[in-house]
Scaffold this motif. Sequence first.
Motif, PDB file in Angstrom:
ATOM      1  N   VAL A  29       0.732  -1.231  -0.052  1.00  0.00           N
ATOM      2  CA  VAL A  29      -0.067  -0.179   0.019  1.00  0.00           C
ATOM      3  C   VAL A  29       0.658   1.252  -0.106  1.00  0.00           C
ATOM      4  N   ASP A  30       2.088   1.142   0.910  1.00  0.00           N
ATOM      5  CA  ASP A  30       2.917   2.506   0.933  1.00  0.00           C
ATOM      6  C   ASP A  30       3.435   2.807  -0.488  1.00  0.00           C
ATOM      7  N   ALA A  31       4.031   1.593  -0.891  1.00  0.00           N
ATOM      8  CA  ALA A  31       4.572   1.764  -2.473  1.00  0.00           C
ATOM      9  C   ALA A  31       3.535   2.051  -3.513  1.00  0.00           C
ATOM     10  N   LEU A  32       2.427   1.843  -3.535  1.00  0.00           N
ATOM     11  CA  LEU A  32       1.206   2.196  -4.484  1.00  0.00           C
ATOM     12  C   LEU A  32       1.128   3.812  -4.046  1.00  0.00           C
ATOM     13  N   ARG A  33       0.994   4.293  -2.761  1.00  0.00           N
ATOM     14  CA  ARG A  33       0.819   5.670  -2.454  1.00  0.00           C
ATOM     15  C   ARG A  33       1.896   6.477  -3.006  1.00  0.00           C
ATOM     16  N   SER A  34       3.195   5.920  -2.686  1.00  0.00           N
ATOM     17  CA  SER A  34       4.450   6.639  -3.355  1.00  0.00           C
ATOM     18  C   SER A  34       4.443   6.809  -4.863  1.00  0.00           C
ATOM     19  N   ALA A  35       3.999   5.681  -5.471  1.00  0.00           N
ATOM     20  CA  ALA A  35       3.708   5.734  -7.082  1.00  0.00           C
ATOM     21  C   ALA A  35       2.905   6.773  -7.439  1.00  0.00           C
ATOM     22  N   ARG A  36       1.840   7.087  -6.792  1.00  0.00           N
ATOM     23  CA  ARG A  36       0.752   7.973  -6.870  1.00  0.00           C
ATOM     24  C   ARG A  36       1.242   9.494  -6.850  1.00  0.00           C
ATOM     25  N   ASP A  37       2.259   9.536  -5.996  1.00  0.00           N
ATOM     26  CA  ASP A  37       2.834  10.926  -5.569  1.00  0.00           C
ATOM     27  C   ASP A  37       3.645  11.232  -6.759  1.00  0.00           C
ATOM     28  N   ARG A  38       4.341  10.423  -7.143  1.00  0.00           N
ATOM     29  CA  ARG A  38       5.459  10.695  -8.306  1.00  0.00           C
ATOM     30  C   ARG A  38       5.033  10.455  -9.663  1.00  0.00           C
ATOM     31  N   GLU A  39       3.885   9.754  -9.904  1.00  0.00           N
ATOM     32  CA  GLU A  39       3.305   9.503 -11.093  1.00  0.00           C
ATOM     33  C   GLU A  39       3.194  10.806 -11.910  1.00  0.00           C
ATOM     34  N   ASP A  46      -5.072   8.543 -11.773  1.00  0.00           N
ATOM     35  CA  ASP A  46      -6.471   8.134 -11.525  1.00  0.00           C
ATOM     36  C   ASP A  46      -6.805   6.677 -11.265  1.00  0.00           C
ATOM     37  N   ILE A  47      -5.900   5.938 -11.783  1.00  0.00           N
ATOM     38  CA  ILE A  47      -6.141   4.190 -11.608  1.00  0.00           C
ATOM     39  C   ILE A  47      -5.452   3.969 -10.379  1.00  0.00           C
ATOM     40  N   LEU A  48      -4.285   4.723 -10.025  1.00  0.00           N
ATOM     41  CA  LEU A  48      -3.706   4.184  -8.731  1.00  0.00           C
ATOM     42  C   LEU A  48      -4.636   4.698  -7.569  1.00  0.00           C
ATOM     43  N   ASP A  49      -5.288   5.733  -7.701  1.00  0.00           N
ATOM     44  CA  ASP A  49      -6.320   6.220  -6.759  1.00  0.00           C
ATOM     45  C   ASP A  49      -7.193   5.182  -6.514  1.00  0.00           C
ATOM     46  N   LYS A  50      -7.588   4.530  -7.690  1.00  0.00           N
ATOM     47  CA  LYS A  50      -8.820   3.712  -7.569  1.00  0.00           C
ATOM     48  C   LYS A  50      -8.057   2.323  -6.747  1.00  0.00           C
ATOM     49  N   LEU A  52      -5.836   2.174  -4.485  1.00  0.00           N
ATOM     50  CA  LEU A  52      -5.673   2.450  -3.211  1.00  0.00           C
ATOM     51  C   LEU A  52      -7.156   2.179  -2.466  1.00  0.00           C
ATOM     52  N   GLU A  53      -8.161   2.862  -3.109  1.00  0.00           N
ATOM     53  CA  GLU A  53      -9.603   2.660  -2.662  1.00  0.00           C
ATOM     54  C   GLU A  53      -9.831   1.088  -2.576  1.00  0.00           C
ATOM     55  N   ASN A  54      -9.397   0.229  -3.562  1.00  0.00           N
ATOM     56  CA  ASN A  54      -9.789  -1.230  -3.573  1.00  0.00           C
ATOM     57  C   ASN A  54      -9.234  -1.911  -2.505  1.00  0.00           C
ATOM     58  N   ALA A  55      -7.975  -1.196  -2.240  1.00  0.00           N
ATOM     59  CA  ALA A  55      -7.135  -1.966  -1.056  1.00  0.00           C
ATOM     60  C   ALA A  55      -7.679  -1.704   0.171  1.00  0.00           C
ATOM     61  N   GLU A  56      -8.334  -0.750   0.450  1.00  0.00           N
ATOM     62  CA  GLU A  56      -9.176  -0.139   1.813  1.00  0.00           C
ATOM     63  C   GLU A  56     -10.388  -0.969   1.770  1.00  0.00           C
ATOM     64  N   LEU A  57     -11.048  -1.086   0.540  1.00  0.00           N
ATOM     65  CA  LEU A  57     -12.441  -1.535   0.572  1.00  0.00           C
ATOM     66  C   LEU A  57     -12.539  -3.199   0.817  1.00  0.00           C
ATOM     67  N   ALA A  58     -11.594  -3.755   0.276  1.00  0.00           N
ATOM     68  CA  ALA A  58     -11.707  -5.216   0.270  1.00  0.00           C
ATOM     69  C   ALA A  58     -11.785  -5.807   1.661  1.00  0.00           C
ATOM     70  N   PRO A  59     -10.624  -5.490   2.582  1.00  0.00           N
ATOM     71  CA  PRO A  59     -10.758  -6.013   4.023  1.00  0.00           C
ATOM     72  C   PRO A  59     -12.099  -5.668   4.673  1.00  0.00           C
ATOM     73  N   ARG A  60     -12.314  -4.383   4.661  1.00  0.00           N
ATOM     74  CA  ARG A  60     -13.625  -3.883   5.176  1.00  0.00           C
ATOM     75  C   ARG A  60     -14.837  -4.702   4.816  1.00  0.00           C
TER      76      ARG A  60
ATOM     77  N   ILE B 126     -10.491  -1.855 -14.734  1.00  0.00           N
ATOM     78  CA  ILE B 126      -9.166  -1.794 -14.016  1.00  0.00           C
ATOM     79  C   ILE B 126      -8.959  -2.970 -13.198  1.00  0.00           C
ATOM     80  N   GLY B 127      -7.696  -3.481 -13.823  1.00  0.00           N
ATOM     81  CA  GLY B 127      -7.178  -4.867 -13.524  1.00  0.00           C
ATOM     82  C   GLY B 127      -6.860  -4.765 -12.137  1.00  0.00           C
ATOM     83  N   GLY B 128      -7.158  -5.715 -11.423  1.00  0.00           N
ATOM     84  CA  GLY B 128      -6.716  -5.977  -9.747  1.00  0.00           C
ATOM     85  C   GLY B 128      -7.467  -5.115  -8.948  1.00  0.00           C
ATOM     86  N   ALA B 129      -8.694  -4.500  -9.405  1.00  0.00           N
ATOM     87  CA  ALA B 129      -9.576  -3.809  -8.461  1.00  0.00           C
ATOM     88  C   ALA B 129     -10.908  -4.523  -8.237  1.00  0.00           C
ATOM     89  N   GLY B 130     -10.611  -5.758  -8.325  1.00  0.00           N
ATOM     90  CA  GLY B 130     -12.044  -6.745  -8.135  1.00  0.00           C
ATOM     91  C   GLY B 130     -13.050  -6.290  -6.960  1.00  0.00           C
TER      92      GLY B 130
END
Lengths: 281, 191
Positions: A29-39, A46-50, A52-60, B126-130
């Motif tokens: 998650v940290d690596a994706l955030r950092s990628a989002r900041d420098r992309e 826009d996709i990186l934001d989604k 990160l949203e996916n990573a938050e939604l999945a466990p919840r 969006i690949g990987g945003a299942g």
Amino acid sequence: MRELHVAKLTSTISLLFQEACHRLPNDVVDALRSARDREESGASRDILDKLLENAELAPREMIPLCQDTGLAVVFIELGQDVHLVGGDLRDAVDEGVRQGYAEGYLRTSVVCRPFTARVNTGDNTPSDIWVEIVSGESVKISVLPKGAGSENMSRLMVLTPAMGREGVIDYVASVVDEAGGNPCPPLIVGVGIGGTTEKTMMMAKKALLRPVGQPSADEENAALERDILERINGLGVGTLGYGGTVTALAIHVESFPCHIASLPVAVNLQCHSARRGVAVI
Amino acid sequence: MEQARRITLPFTDEIVRGLRAGDRLLLSGTLYVARDAAHKRMFEALDRGDPLPFDISGATIYFMGPSPARPGRPMGAGGPTTASRMDPYSPRLVALGLKAMIGKGTRSAAVREALREHNAVFLGGIGGAGALLSKSVESSEVVAYDDLGPEALRRLTVKDLPVTVIDDATGRDLYEEGRARYRTIGRAHTH
């Protein structure tokens, strides 16, 4: 000598796969955030934001991060002073996979015959089990639910020794370049160098277990990781191949001595949904 | 960046004609889910002269194999799978009237040619945003090939499913254009 019932392995593996498929490790998650900041590309950001949203939604909401919950790869480091009792080791691992995929509502993605009867086995077994005997009296279990999108684009080539370090960089970059958007970048690129063909691919695969971006302890390998990363991020592939300045989050290099005539290089690609789990019993 | 454009399915020829690589869309309406094994079955049906299990004219196919639904939910996780595995099948389906495909990854020259010839598009999910994408699914039902498990042919009702145009009907490709824009080095020589 410590006795350990294999049922403990079963329950541990079941939980590891369920957890891994729903919760992205913090370092990813940290690596994706950092990628989002420098992309630099708006489309990739826009996709990186989604993602990160996916990573938050999945466990919840207890929805798997990705519908491809993978072929179950299991690495076991078995202490030589452990005596497993109560059943067969491989049966116990497969039972853990069977239970974890059923209880976690994870997709079963294994077919029984590769090139004829491609019938789903229904429980995601057989799993891909690798056992290594190590010193001590504990058991370390690492799991990788490995999706096909990135696994399908993984490659191996035996270079000539004369191709050297530059040849390795060229080859790894060419694999990522040709893979384009297929393996769901931004990637973690596992690279095995040296050994035999099977040894080098195993190193590349195991390199994916390392926390994202943790450099190799070997200084030469760490320098190579930096140089490959720079080259790959110049390819322009970007998130999902939409174009951008971040194509890989990290390069993880492992190396081993090899034959005087060989320079094997294996590239095992990991998608951005870099799911993994580890437990020590 | 431009706002994503809302589209109600099915796609019309006029809407498809106006789409360009890189456009972001939010799709609502009915689409069909099929991947490798379901495509193989559809081809077998066509070869026998049998009808397909759904009306392909104007349809959208989503290359996807969802994870199982938890009780009370329409579907589990569901994001796009790699589209190139469907390359051998797609041109024939596009010629039969298929308007759009949703997947990920590079398509073959034959598929892109079929898109140009028949005014159709390839869209990137969006690949990987299942998990996130499953929130766009309102209902899911198996239409045919139930025995294929996660590869069964499904009908989905979606609301605001986010996609990006990869290959438009004029021959433009987002993967080529995006990469060219951000590439700072030449092509690698080995391999």
